[in-house]
Design a protein around this motif. Sequence first.
Motif, PDB file in Angstrom:
ATOM      1  N   PHE A 149      84.031  30.798  87.451  1.00  0.00           N
ATOM      2  CA  PHE A 149      82.462  30.731  86.853  1.00  0.00           C
ATOM      3  C   PHE A 149      81.303  31.771  87.811  1.00  0.00           C
ATOM      4  O   PHE A 149      82.424  31.348  89.410  1.00  0.00           O
ATOM      5  CB  PHE A 149      82.506  29.741  85.992  1.00  0.00           C
ATOM      6  N   SER A 150      80.432  31.928  87.576  1.00  0.00           N
ATOM      7  CA  SER A 150      79.328  31.807  88.128  1.00  0.00           C
ATOM      8  C   SER A 150      78.073  32.038  87.494  1.00  0.00           C
ATOM      9  O   SER A 150      78.008  31.444  86.376  1.00  0.00           O
ATOM     10  CB  SER A 150      79.490  33.807  88.848  1.00  0.00           C
ATOM     11  N   VAL A 151      77.218  31.545  87.708  1.00  0.00           N
ATOM     12  CA  VAL A 151      75.385  31.316  87.019  1.00  0.00           C
ATOM     13  C   VAL A 151      74.807  32.735  87.076  1.00  0.00           C
ATOM     14  O   VAL A 151      74.636  33.305  88.735  1.00  0.00           O
ATOM     15  CB  VAL A 151      75.189  29.994  87.894  1.00  0.00           C
ATOM     16  N   PRO A 152      74.352  33.002  86.520  1.00  0.00           N
ATOM     17  CA  PRO A 152      73.379  34.595  85.868  1.00  0.00           C
ATOM     18  C   PRO A 152      71.979  33.574  86.334  1.00  0.00           C
ATOM     19  O   PRO A 152      71.524  32.765  86.578  1.00  0.00           O
ATOM     20  CB  PRO A 152      73.438  34.283  85.219  1.00  0.00           C
ATOM     21  N   GLY A 153      71.573  34.599  87.268  1.00  0.00           N
ATOM     22  CA  GLY A 153      70.221  34.453  87.361  1.00  0.00           C
ATOM     23  C   GLY A 153      69.429  34.427  89.136  1.00  0.00           C
ATOM     24  O   GLY A 153      70.593  35.047  89.747  1.00  0.00           O
ATOM     25  N   ALA A 154      68.498  34.310  89.217  1.00  0.00           N
ATOM     26  CA  ALA A 154      67.951  34.184  90.569  1.00  0.00           C
ATOM     27  C   ALA A 154      68.290  32.808  91.171  1.00  0.00           C
ATOM     28  O   ALA A 154      67.345  32.285  90.797  1.00  0.00           O
ATOM     29  CB  ALA A 154      66.655  34.954  90.746  1.00  0.00           C
ATOM     30  N   SER A 155      68.289  32.917  92.093  1.00  0.00           N
ATOM     31  CA  SER A 155      68.688  31.494  93.329  1.00  0.00           C
ATOM     32  C   SER A 155      67.124  32.503  94.580  1.00  0.00           C
ATOM     33  O   SER A 155      67.592  32.956  95.195  1.00  0.00           O
ATOM     34  CB  SER A 155      69.824  32.154  93.780  1.00  0.00           C
ATOM     35  N   THR A 156      66.231  31.189  94.316  1.00  0.00           N
ATOM     36  CA  THR A 156      64.735  31.397  94.575  1.00  0.00           C
ATOM     37  C   THR A 156      64.654  29.880  96.077  1.00  0.00           C
ATOM     38  O   THR A 156      65.409  29.197  96.220  1.00  0.00           O
ATOM     39  CB  THR A 156      64.055  31.004  93.595  1.00  0.00           C
ATOM     40  N   GLU A 157      62.934  29.842  96.138  1.00  0.00           N
ATOM     41  CA  GLU A 157      63.148  29.187  97.727  1.00  0.00           C
ATOM     42  C   GLU A 157      63.548  27.282  96.320  1.00  0.00           C
ATOM     43  O   GLU A 157      63.795  26.382  97.015  1.00  0.00           O
ATOM     44  CB  GLU A 157      62.240  29.496  97.421  1.00  0.00           C
ATOM     45  N   TRP A 158      63.106  27.497  95.406  1.00  0.00           N
ATOM     46  CA  TRP A 158      62.853  26.633  94.722  1.00  0.00           C
ATOM     47  C   TRP A 158      64.341  25.342  94.271  1.00  0.00           C
ATOM     48  O   TRP A 158      64.159  24.882  92.916  1.00  0.00           O
ATOM     49  CB  TRP A 158      61.928  26.297  93.077  1.00  0.00           C
ATOM     50  N   SER A 159      65.632  27.143  93.742  1.00  0.00           N
ATOM     51  CA  SER A 159      66.534  26.199  93.528  1.00  0.00           C
ATOM     52  C   SER A 159      67.073  25.076  94.178  1.00  0.00           C
ATOM     53  O   SER A 159      66.731  24.918  95.394  1.00  0.00           O
ATOM     54  CB  SER A 159      67.413  27.519  93.127  1.00  0.00           C
TER      55      SER A 159
END
Length: 343
Positions: A149-159
């Motif tokens: 698995f992987s997670v789609p989406g943007a990894s941001t400072e808040w992640s």
Amino acid sequence: MSDRREDPPPGTSLGSWKGLVPIGVAAATALVIGAGVDVVRSHQRAAKKEREAKASSEVAQTPARFVVGVTESGAALVVREIETGREVGVRVAAPPGRRFHRVAATRNGAYVVASYAGRDVTFQHLFLDEYGRPSGIGDVPRLKDVPKFSVPGASTEWSQLAVNPNGNRIAYVTYKGMRARVDVVSVPDGARKVWTTKSPGRIGSLAWSGATLSFVWSPVRSVGGRVKETKHEVRTLDTGGAGGDLRVSQALMTLPKGGTAAVFTGKGIVVGIMKDSQLSLQAYTLEGQPGEVLWQQKVKGDLTDLDPTPRSNGFLATAGDLYAQGAPGAKPVSGEDLADAAW
């Protein structure tokens, strides 16, 4: 062959106990020996299970000696000794074309690391030897991919990243603008559930307690062109239910003044409260009533993260440097050059 029946010799009879004595003794002896062997094996198995359970319990209750951090650039992982603060071994480089972002510890001493490239987040395992050196081939550290698995989406400072103590469930928070998405994945089979929200806000202090995922929800709004968090609310999410809207999560309490981080323990809530450069970890009931102060520590900066440690009942607080509750060393570990850390 003759069908004539031969009479038995005098003094004997068919089925006579006298004739069965040697066989009976042998059989009884065999039964006794067999039973004895079974008892011994049973005791051995029980003793082995007890030793394994004891060893597992001791590992779970023994604070880790090392902290693993993600460098601010995301280019590498570093290992630092809790007692002395010194860096151990060589740094672990991020996979080609990727950057590390978050790290979390498991009960068996392994670490799960999140790395990203574009809008794709993947996960790797990091293992340390007894000296804190990353495992690998020769002097080259190696990471082991968490498969399926992987997670789609943007990894941001808040992640945020949270791994349950057994290491078989991973939760990760990504963002689309200021709207959060929570992915919960089962490591053995890759089964996934997703919760999203249409409300702008920040999810912090992500942590597991059994199948419950807790977090601090901070709604945000724009004030004079700047993003401002309006309050900090502890909420819990039952991950055994179906995915959907984060509104199904349950509000427990609003954090008191000075509180920005909190962890649900199953029986209560531990809140990190800052006042005059002093961090206090205070227990609260599930109804939000204050209890005893568990720990106080002078810190260098603002409290930005509070993580439960899976191998003990302590916490790792990030406040400029790293402060480990119950660690053998009294000094903090340098953390200003790190984007995230796990103990």
